[in-house]
Design an enzyme around this catalytic site. Structure first.
Site, PDB file in Angstrom:
ATOM      1  N   GLY A 138      -9.496  -2.725   1.664  1.00 54.98           N
ATOM      2  CA  GLY A 138      -8.125  -3.091   1.340  1.00 54.98           C
ATOM      3  C   GLY A 138      -7.355  -3.356   2.625  1.00 54.98           C
ATOM      4  O   GLY A 138      -7.899  -3.267   3.732  1.00 54.98           O
ATOM      5  N   ASP A 183     -16.564   5.210  -5.945  1.00 55.61           N
ATOM      6  CA  ASP A 183     -15.446   5.103  -6.893  1.00 55.61           C
ATOM      7  C   ASP A 183     -14.764   6.466  -6.928  1.00 55.61           C
ATOM      8  O   ASP A 183     -15.327   7.435  -7.438  1.00 55.61           O
ATOM      9  CB  ASP A 183     -15.995   4.713  -8.269  1.00 55.61           C
ATOM     10  N   THR A 208      -2.554  -0.408  -6.210  1.00 59.85           N
ATOM     11  CA  THR A 208      -1.290  -0.689  -5.517  1.00 59.85           C
ATOM     12  C   THR A 208      -0.436  -1.757  -6.194  1.00 59.85           C
ATOM     13  O   THR A 208       0.668  -2.030  -5.723  1.00 59.85           O
ATOM     14  CB  THR A 208      -1.569  -1.131  -4.073  1.00 59.85           C
ATOM     15  N   THR A 218       3.668   6.618  -0.359  1.00 55.85           N
ATOM     16  CA  THR A 218       4.573   5.475  -0.428  1.00 55.85           C
ATOM     17  C   THR A 218       6.035   5.885  -0.556  1.00 55.85           C
ATOM     18  O   THR A 218       6.336   6.986  -1.051  1.00 55.85           O
ATOM     19  CB  THR A 218       4.186   4.620  -1.665  1.00 55.85           C
ATOM     20  N   ASP A 219       6.916   4.990  -0.157  1.00 56.93           N
ATOM     21  CA  ASP A 219       8.352   5.217  -0.363  1.00 56.93           C
ATOM     22  C   ASP A 219       8.725   5.130  -1.850  1.00 56.93           C
ATOM     23  O   ASP A 219       9.824   5.528  -2.236  1.00 56.93           O
ATOM     24  CB  ASP A 219       9.183   4.208   0.451  1.00 56.93           C
ATOM     25  N   TYR A 247       3.805   3.419 -10.710  1.00 59.75           N
ATOM     26  CA  TYR A 247       3.168   3.468  -9.384  1.00 59.75           C
ATOM     27  C   TYR A 247       3.672   4.689  -8.611  1.00 59.75           C
ATOM     28  O   TYR A 247       2.876   5.494  -8.113  1.00 59.75           O
ATOM     29  CB  TYR A 247       3.464   2.169  -8.634  1.00 59.75           C
ATOM     30  N   LYS A 251       1.525   8.027  -7.623  1.00 55.77           N
ATOM     31  CA  LYS A 251       1.315   8.310  -6.199  1.00 55.77           C
ATOM     32  C   LYS A 251       1.844   9.713  -5.858  1.00 55.77           C
ATOM     33  O   LYS A 251       1.242  10.436  -5.072  1.00 55.77           O
ATOM     34  CB  LYS A 251       1.998   7.251  -5.333  1.00 55.77           C
ATOM     35  N   TRP A 299       6.563  -0.788   3.003  1.00 59.32           N
ATOM     36  CA  TRP A 299       5.769  -2.012   2.842  1.00 59.32           C
ATOM     37  C   TRP A 299       4.905  -2.291   4.069  1.00 59.32           C
ATOM     38  O   TRP A 299       5.411  -2.386   5.193  1.00 59.32           O
ATOM     39  CB  TRP A 299       6.724  -3.190   2.596  1.00 59.32           C
TER      40      TRP A 299
HETATM   41  N1  LIG Z   1       0.636  -2.361   0.739  1.00 60.01           N
HETATM   42  C1  LIG Z   1       1.803  -1.762   0.959  1.00 60.01           C
HETATM   43  O1  LIG Z   1       2.803  -2.429   1.268  1.00 60.01           O
HETATM   44  C2  LIG Z   1       1.920  -0.268   0.847  1.00 60.01           C
HETATM   45  C3  LIG Z   1       3.185   0.316   1.008  1.00 60.01           C
HETATM   46  C4  LIG Z   1       3.295   1.708   0.944  1.00 60.01           C
HETATM   47  C5  LIG Z   1       2.176   2.485   0.734  1.00 60.01           C
HETATM   48  N2  LIG Z   1       0.968   1.889   0.553  1.00 60.01           N
HETATM   49  C6  LIG Z   1      -0.186   2.760   0.341  1.00 60.01           C
HETATM   50  O2  LIG Z   1      -1.136   2.485   1.339  1.00 60.01           O
HETATM   51  C7  LIG Z   1      -2.448   2.676   0.828  1.00 60.01           C
HETATM   52  C8  LIG Z   1      -3.283   1.437   1.080  1.00 60.01           C
HETATM   53  O3  LIG Z   1      -2.665   0.329   0.443  1.00 60.01           O
HETATM   54  P1  LIG Z   1      -3.190  -1.152   0.638  1.00 60.01           P
HETATM   55  O4  LIG Z   1      -2.024  -2.055   0.646  1.00 60.01           O
HETATM   56  O5  LIG Z   1      -4.184  -1.204   1.751  1.00 60.01           O
HETATM   57  O6  LIG Z   1      -3.932  -1.360  -0.753  1.00 60.01           O
HETATM   58  P2  LIG Z   1      -4.973  -2.491  -1.177  1.00 60.01           P
HETATM   59  O7  LIG Z   1      -5.018  -3.593  -0.194  1.00 60.01           O
HETATM   60  O8  LIG Z   1      -4.657  -2.790  -2.599  1.00 60.01           O
HETATM   61  O9  LIG Z   1      -6.352  -1.719  -1.081  1.00 60.01           O
HETATM   62  C9  LIG Z   1      -6.626  -0.641  -1.911  1.00 60.01           C
HETATM   63  C10 LIG Z   1      -8.108  -0.478  -1.971  1.00 60.01           C
HETATM   64  O10 LIG Z   1      -8.361   0.591  -2.876  1.00 60.01           O
HETATM   65  C11 LIG Z   1      -9.613   0.330  -3.436  1.00 60.01           C
HETATM   66  N3  LIG Z   1      -9.764   0.982  -4.731  1.00 60.01           N
HETATM   67  C12 LIG Z   1      -9.110   0.745  -5.881  1.00 60.01           C
HETATM   68  N4  LIG Z   1      -9.581   1.522  -6.865  1.00 60.01           N
HETATM   69  C13 LIG Z   1     -10.557   2.274  -6.290  1.00 60.01           C
HETATM   70  C14 LIG Z   1     -11.417   3.271  -6.791  1.00 60.01           C
HETATM   71  N5  LIG Z   1     -11.403   3.659  -8.083  1.00 60.01           N
HETATM   72  N6  LIG Z   1     -12.305   3.845  -5.932  1.00 60.01           N
HETATM   73  C15 LIG Z   1     -12.351   3.464  -4.653  1.00 60.01           C
HETATM   74  N7  LIG Z   1     -11.563   2.513  -4.113  1.00 60.01           N
HETATM   75  C16 LIG Z   1     -10.678   1.933  -4.940  1.00 60.01           C
HETATM   76  C17 LIG Z   1      -9.703  -1.159  -3.609  1.00 60.01           C
HETATM   77  O11 LIG Z   1     -11.063  -1.480  -3.431  1.00 60.01           O
HETATM   78  P3  LIG Z   1     -11.849  -2.399  -4.469  1.00 60.01           P
HETATM   79  O12 LIG Z   1     -11.242  -3.758  -4.295  1.00 60.01           O
HETATM   80  O13 LIG Z   1     -13.244  -2.267  -4.029  1.00 60.01           O
HETATM   81  O14 LIG Z   1     -11.562  -1.834  -5.841  1.00 60.01           O
HETATM   82  C18 LIG Z   1      -8.847  -1.706  -2.487  1.00 60.01           C
HETATM   83  O15 LIG Z   1      -9.634  -2.268  -1.461  1.00 60.01           O
HETATM   84  C19 LIG Z   1      -2.269   3.023  -0.656  1.00 60.01           C
HETATM   85  O16 LIG Z   1      -2.313   4.416  -0.815  1.00 60.01           O
HETATM   86  C20 LIG Z   1      -0.879   2.513  -0.989  1.00 60.01           C
HETATM   87  O17 LIG Z   1      -0.304   3.243  -2.046  1.00 60.01           O
HETATM   88  C21 LIG Z   1       0.819   0.531   0.617  1.00 60.01           C
END
Ligand SMILES: NC(=O)c1ccc[n+]([C@@H]2O[C@H](COP(=O)([O-])OP(=O)(O)OC[C@H]3O[C@@H](n4cnc5c(N)ncnc54)[C@H](OP(=O)(O)O)[C@@H]3O)[C@@H](O)[C@H]2O)c1
Length: 174
Positions: A10, A48, A74, A113-114, A137, A141, A162
């Site tokens: 991710g 998983d 997410t 997350t916020d 969400y 979280k 973000w």
């Molecule tokens: N993006 C933002 O702006 C943002 C903001 C605040 C906080 N966050 C937090 O930061 C963290 C990372 O976010 P991100 O943006 O990098 O998310 P992302 O790009 O959506 O990546 C999340 C990853 O989680 C994996 N995943 C989903 N279901 C799964 C499962 N059952 N078992 C194992 N892996 C699984 C997915 O892999 P597969 O594709 O292989 O399923 C995906 O690669 C999260 O905790 C999110 O809540 C993100």
């Protein structure tokens, strides 16, 4: 040291893995403790996090010293449409990791997350502000945070806003 990154393909997991592999980021070199670590990257096909027995078996065999949980569901709108999946990945998945982290004596980093806040406060949020999520969400979280605290005796919770990076699905087109 052995570092396991979940959600390693991710946006965030990929960046964290890249920095560890490169040994540096744009702020400079990272500590050798991390750059010289043995890195295990997992996506959902290898690990998983919702599958308790899979998590137990996989992590018990690897015995990481540090688990960075960057796996999550997410998609904020997707979570509203599929709250069961949101609960499973964001809360139960976090719980599964926390239980096994304690079992293998690993430190656990929980990325949050916020969205655990309502966003109504007019000044910046502090760590001690009471969470008040207003969507699925954020609620799932927050539950993931609570499970990480409850079931892991060495946990770190990072609440970020973000994220942006090279992915097409975030910021650029998001
Ligand atoms: N993006 C933002 O702006 C943002 C903001 C605040 C906080 N966050 C937090 O930061 C963290 C990372 O976010 P991100 O943006 O990098 O998310 P992302 O790009 O959506 O990546 C999340 C990853 O989680 C994996 N995943 C989903 N279901 C799964 C499962 N059952 N078992 C194992 N892996 C699984 C997915 O892999 P597969 O594709 O292989 O399923 C995906 O690669 C999260 O905790 C999110 O809540 C993100």
């Amino acid at each position: 040291m052995r570092i396991l990154v979940t959600g390693a393909y991710g946006l965030l997991g990929n960046e964290i893995s890249r920095v560890i592999e490169m040994g540096s980021c744009h702020l400079g070199k990272i500590d050798r403790l991390f750059s010289e670590a043995y890195l295990i990257k997992t996506g959902s096909s290898e690990l998983d996090i919702t599958n308790q027995s899979n998590v137990l078996e996989y992590i018990s065999s690897i015995k990481p010293d540090l688990i960075i949980n960057a796996a999550a569901y997410t998609n904020v709108d997707g979570c509203e449409k599929n709250p069961e999946r949101a609960l499973l990945v964001n809360a139960i998945g976090a719980k599964n990791l926390a239980i096994v982290a304690t079992k293998v004596n690993a430190k656990l980093v929980c990325i949050s997350t916020d969205y655990v806040f309502s966003g109504e406060k007019k000044i910046p949020y502090r760590e001690y502000d009471l969470p008040s999520p207003i969507n699925v969400y954020g609620k799932t979280k927050l539950l993931g945070e609570k499970y990480s605290q409850q079931f892991s005796n060495k946990h770190f919770i990072i609440r970020t806003s973000w994220l942006y990076g090279g992915s097409d699905t975030n910021f650029k087109n998001g």
